[in-house]
Design a protein around this motif. Structure first.
Motif, PDB file in Angstrom:
ATOM      1  N   TYR B 228       0.774  -1.236  -0.021  1.00  0.00           N
ATOM      2  CA  TYR B 228       0.070   0.009  -0.047  1.00  0.00           C
ATOM      3  C   TYR B 228       0.959   1.150  -0.078  1.00  0.00           C
ATOM      4  O   TYR B 228       0.465   2.322  -0.909  1.00  0.00           O
ATOM      5  CB  TYR B 228      -1.057   0.096   0.995  1.00  0.00           C
ATOM      6  CG  TYR B 228      -1.884   1.141   1.118  1.00  0.00           C
ATOM      7  CD1 TYR B 228      -3.137   0.936   0.388  1.00  0.00           C
ATOM      8  CD2 TYR B 228      -1.553   2.357   1.778  1.00  0.00           C
ATOM      9  CE1 TYR B 228      -3.989   2.217   0.564  1.00  0.00           C
ATOM     10  CE2 TYR B 228      -2.488   3.662   1.814  1.00  0.00           C
ATOM     11  CZ  TYR B 228      -3.464   3.375   1.020  1.00  0.00           C
ATOM     12  OH  TYR B 228      -4.442   4.426   0.869  1.00  0.00           O
ATOM     13  N   SER B 229       1.875   1.277   0.718  1.00  0.00           N
ATOM     14  CA  SER B 229       2.715   2.531   0.812  1.00  0.00           C
ATOM     15  C   SER B 229       3.506   2.514  -0.324  1.00  0.00           C
ATOM     16  O   SER B 229       4.144   3.969  -0.511  1.00  0.00           O
ATOM     17  CB  SER B 229       3.471   2.578   2.290  1.00  0.00           C
ATOM     18  OG  SER B 229       3.910   1.134   2.742  1.00  0.00           O
ATOM     19  N   ARG B 230       3.463   1.814  -1.262  1.00  0.00           N
ATOM     20  CA  ARG B 230       4.321   1.911  -2.535  1.00  0.00           C
ATOM     21  C   ARG B 230       3.585   1.990  -3.595  1.00  0.00           C
ATOM     22  O   ARG B 230       3.828   1.763  -4.932  1.00  0.00           O
ATOM     23  CB  ARG B 230       5.559   0.948  -2.659  1.00  0.00           C
ATOM     24  CG  ARG B 230       6.284   0.924  -1.304  1.00  0.00           C
ATOM     25  CD  ARG B 230       7.550   0.169  -1.672  1.00  0.00           C
ATOM     26  NE  ARG B 230       8.409   0.349  -2.749  1.00  0.00           N
ATOM     27  CZ  ARG B 230       9.266  -0.657  -3.012  1.00  0.00           C
ATOM     28  NH1 ARG B 230       9.820  -1.466  -2.377  1.00  0.00           N
ATOM     29  NH2 ARG B 230      10.105  -0.210  -4.253  1.00  0.00           N
ATOM     30  N   ARG B 232       1.747   3.946  -5.290  1.00  0.00           N
ATOM     31  CA  ARG B 232       1.674   5.190  -5.906  1.00  0.00           C
ATOM     32  C   ARG B 232       2.852   4.803  -7.116  1.00  0.00           C
ATOM     33  O   ARG B 232       2.665   5.326  -8.467  1.00  0.00           O
ATOM     34  CB  ARG B 232       2.362   6.446  -5.336  1.00  0.00           C
ATOM     35  CG  ARG B 232       1.813   7.566  -5.895  1.00  0.00           C
ATOM     36  CD  ARG B 232       1.803   8.826  -4.865  1.00  0.00           C
ATOM     37  NE  ARG B 232       1.318   8.575  -3.668  1.00  0.00           N
ATOM     38  CZ  ARG B 232       1.424   9.522  -2.660  1.00  0.00           C
ATOM     39  NH1 ARG B 232       2.298  10.621  -2.720  1.00  0.00           N
ATOM     40  NH2 ARG B 232       0.811   9.056  -1.724  1.00  0.00           N
ATOM     41  N   GLU B 233       3.762   4.154  -6.887  1.00  0.00           N
ATOM     42  CA  GLU B 233       4.964   3.923  -7.934  1.00  0.00           C
ATOM     43  C   GLU B 233       4.274   3.280  -9.031  1.00  0.00           C
ATOM     44  O   GLU B 233       4.923   3.143  -9.986  1.00  0.00           O
ATOM     45  CB  GLU B 233       5.991   2.890  -7.248  1.00  0.00           C
ATOM     46  CG  GLU B 233       6.880   3.652  -6.333  1.00  0.00           C
ATOM     47  CD  GLU B 233       7.669   2.718  -5.653  1.00  0.00           C
ATOM     48  OE1 GLU B 233       7.799   1.578  -6.038  1.00  0.00           O
ATOM     49  OE2 GLU B 233       8.383   2.801  -4.406  1.00  0.00           O
ATOM     50  N   LYS B 235       1.343   3.589 -10.601  1.00  0.00           N
ATOM     51  CA  LYS B 235       0.310   4.170 -11.345  1.00  0.00           C
ATOM     52  C   LYS B 235       0.484   3.848 -12.695  1.00  0.00           C
ATOM     53  O   LYS B 235      -0.428   3.640 -13.620  1.00  0.00           O
ATOM     54  CB  LYS B 235       0.342   5.599 -11.054  1.00  0.00           C
ATOM     55  CG  LYS B 235      -0.902   5.855  -9.810  1.00  0.00           C
ATOM     56  CD  LYS B 235      -1.143   7.392  -9.784  1.00  0.00           C
ATOM     57  CE  LYS B 235      -2.169   7.412  -8.646  1.00  0.00           C
ATOM     58  NZ  LYS B 235      -1.897   8.830  -7.941  1.00  0.00           N
ATOM     59  N   GLN B 236       1.735   4.356 -13.220  1.00  0.00           N
ATOM     60  CA  GLN B 236       1.785   4.408 -14.729  1.00  0.00           C
ATOM     61  C   GLN B 236       2.371   3.248 -15.353  1.00  0.00           C
ATOM     62  O   GLN B 236       2.501   3.122 -16.688  1.00  0.00           O
ATOM     63  CB  GLN B 236       3.004   5.549 -15.050  1.00  0.00           C
ATOM     64  CG  GLN B 236       2.540   6.912 -14.286  1.00  0.00           C
ATOM     65  CD  GLN B 236       3.651   7.723 -14.582  1.00  0.00           C
ATOM     66  OE1 GLN B 236       4.856   7.677 -14.513  1.00  0.00           O
ATOM     67  NE2 GLN B 236       3.273   9.061 -15.076  1.00  0.00           N
ATOM     68  N   SER B 303       3.702  -4.761  -4.575  1.00  0.00           N
ATOM     69  CA  SER B 303       2.500  -4.283  -5.057  1.00  0.00           C
ATOM     70  C   SER B 303       2.395  -4.939  -6.573  1.00  0.00           C
ATOM     71  O   SER B 303       1.672  -5.324  -7.139  1.00  0.00           O
ATOM     72  CB  SER B 303       2.376  -2.932  -5.308  1.00  0.00           C
ATOM     73  OG  SER B 303       2.704  -1.971  -4.260  1.00  0.00           O
TER      74      SER B 303
END
Lengths: 335, 335, 335
Positions: B228-230, B232-233, B235-236, B303
């Motif tokens: 969860y804490s990563r 954002r990495e 997204k793309q 993730s």
């Protein structure tokens, strides 16, 4: 020849047993330069769980033992444990190159008891229909725990020899107190007290027993790692430990046999019981010894005591001492 | 339509399974800003216990396998594991935005084997009375362990690409050595060695097996927190991992089927065995992969590989690949 | 006289139970000046495992309960839990010398439920062939968990009373949020959610349940160590906790009985169910309370709440309240 082959196959089986295999595994891990390690907090907790279990088990056996009937053999068991540790410490103290802590730790381990060696002897006697009192296996904590406590106390006494100036008796009491306040003996004595005075059977069966062998495997792994990194220390003294490991079980068994014989004369201790007391004396611990000594005498090199016990002492106790004392009993008692 | 519903219900059951539920739980804990954490020493010890168990189990299966008869399928299993990791690493290395470590870890996880997917296929074949050799399940460590080792080695090779100047072959040997000296592979290889050369069955049954699922649930919880804490990495690049997770199991299964067919022609490998080899190839690990990769490639974002495998890869392997390869075998072998 | 002897023997059995024996053991270890300690990382992990298990077990019971039928008793259980904690906190807040955190923790423990007390009452009713609905035992998490959460929130509210200036309602919401973000309630709520929404039964049966009692014994040992080192704080207030522990179970049981009676009139709740609800209210937790409160209200002195509950509260609940409410039900319902 057949004996030798039997001894050899026993040796290989021993090497493949989880206990010893994990020890070797730990050594190999260090040998191959691995960065694997077990965190210290985990090590401390494993020691706590192992020693609590060893203490509780001993305590329960003492609580449920028929103390009246077994009094004399129990006193003799304590005596044998003390004699073994004193003899061993004396022997190693004669050897200038052997470090004091290594000598006391090894003597402690040979004073401690291997329940699997004991079990092997019991199976043999049962197969041969030799009678022994049901409480005989409960003698083991009476030899095991005093031997380990004495070894730790002696180790501390020796290392503090130089510095202090107080009278000998004060110092001995201080050292005993300090030893019992150490993490290893605290947990062992607490477990013993819980086993004798409380009813920890449910939590012992449900938790401490099931995890025991597994945590012991982890401890053996840790000991293997340390043993390998300190193996160099052993170079000039290894032959003395090998000699001790070869002779001590037989000598200890004979002491046990002699005292057992006295108990036979004085209190009608059964011939089968005499054999088992000898085997308890001859055995050296693969279970209670390593965790207690590792935590109680941290300066001792595990290569010495574990190496001496698992590679030579235990095969001698099982392969030589068990048949020896059964034959001796046949001669002496005509069983 | 029925297929889609079956797939959907399988997806929900998967979400409710302890493994995935703990993963989601870990993510939720971070999402709600909790101060709950698992100490690092505990994490290290859990990894040690999990990897020792995975290694020992694989080692015992290899030891008790009929190596002669299964030689060709075993070699092919190793080959499939290596091909999968190379293909996956190659695919992800084409995508500029995907980090090298994430690509190798995901490829490693899809090369590793899910024993529950394998078990599902075995149950199906048994229900349909399709014969397969008893040693087929023992093929899994031959694919699983090389794939994980290769992924870790490739990950290290990639990250060190820039700095060093020595010849390629020296570097590769160094990296293999260094990978095996890392905590993850050390424990895995040691467990494997214990399983093959020692007799750790008793301690495996009594300790490592019973605690395995439970400790895995804790690890999944830790991985969920980190995922969860990563997130954002991700997204793309998330769509690339989703695409890979959808297509890779089918492709890998086809490679397994092709090599299995060769073994059928050359060595009489049974049609049921060919199906199972395809499923082993198609499956992606929910068991051996996460702990090994988390410790062996710590820079990879869980993730990516866990997300790809548990949310898409495993449902595809179970829901699409198993029926696909059973049908394919019917067509090819007329079973 | 017979009653008194029964009470006395129950007290001694209680002292010998693993839970209490380990508590006393921990105190003795500190008393004898031992250097034994349990690393903090181990403590954190034990708390995590215990609270996850408590949460999951409660969640599974809620999931499998027949919510429609048990709605009113469930609401009443929540109400009783809240009333108990408010009453207890109010009582202790009147006593100037009792620290706020000790008061809320003790009230929380008496609001929480002892499953062994509940089990004793169920066995008694079954022996006397008194009917109760099968879902009655599932009422316990409805009282247990709100009581513990409320106690932790109240504890935080009290300690932050002085500093802050924001409006009361904002502060309460903040404190609730912050309490749930703490390690104790996070794990408890997460376990609850897993129990309700996932299917953690297999890992609960295979791992969390078997290790529960054992880890609880270690926690009790830790609490005993802390209780002894903080026993001096207790000197001037111990009689208040003793008084509370004597009276509270009876009062709480009566509140439970009254609300149970209302449910009997309104929704046909069985007389046996009314008795059990009273016993659930009268009982004080030996299981869920200590780990939750130790981690949730770390400033509270375990000597107060554990001392009050295990030495007086639980014997009163079992020895006085169970027979009392069975007799009361005979009088009221003519069972």
């Amino acid at each position: 020849m057949e004996w030798l082959m039997g001894f050899g196959s026993r040796f290989i089986t021993q090497l493949q047993s989880p206990t010893l295999a994990f020890l070797i595994g730990g050594a190999l891990i260090v040998a191959m330069g691995s960065r694997l390690s077990i965190p210290n907090s985990i090590y401390q907790f494993i020691i706590f769980l192992l020693l609590m279990r060893i203490g509780m088990k001993g305590g329960i056996e003492i609580r449920s033992a028929e103390i009246g009937e077994m009094l004399l053999p129990a006193v003799f068991s304590v005596a044998v444990g003390i004699i073994i540790v004193l003899l061993g410490t004396g022997f190693f103290s004669l050897l200038a190159r052997v470090r004091w802590s290594d000598g006391t730790a090894t003597a402690g381990l040979f004073g401690a008891v291997s329940s699997s060696t004991l079990a092997a002897a019991m199976v043999l006697l049962e197969e041969q229909a030799v009678f022994f009192e049901a409480w005989v296996p409960a003698l083991y904590p009476f030899m095991d725990i005093p031997a380990l406590i004495l070894a730790i106390v002696l180790s501390k006494l020796g290392t503090e020899k130089a510095g202090t100036r107080t009278s000998a008796s004060t110092r001995i009491l201080d050292v005993i107190k300090e030893s019992i306040q150490g993490p290893a003996l605290s947990a062992l004595v607490l477990g013993l007290a819980l086993g004798i005075f409380a009813r920890p059977e449910s939590v012992l069966e449900g938790f401490y027993n099931p995890i025991f062998r597994g945590l012991l495997s982890v401890l053996m792994f840790i000991l293997g790692m340390e043993a390998y990194s300190r193996i160099r220390e052993l170079k000039q003294v290894a032959h003395w430990f090998a000699l001790y490991a070869l002779a001590a079980p037989i000598l200890h068994g004979l002491i046990g046999f002699a005292l057992g014989y006295v108990a036979h004369i004085l209190a009608g201790f059964s011939p089968g019981g005499v054999v088992l007391l000898s085997v308890i004396a001859a055995s050296n611990s693969d279970i209670s010894g390593p965790p207690t000594l590792r935590a109680g005498i941290p300066s001792a090199n595990p290569s010495t005591y574990i190496g001496a016990s698992t590679s030579i002492g235990t095969p001698v106790a099982i392969g030589i001492c068990i048949p020896l004392f059964v034959s001796l009993a046949e001669m002496v008692f005509g069983v």
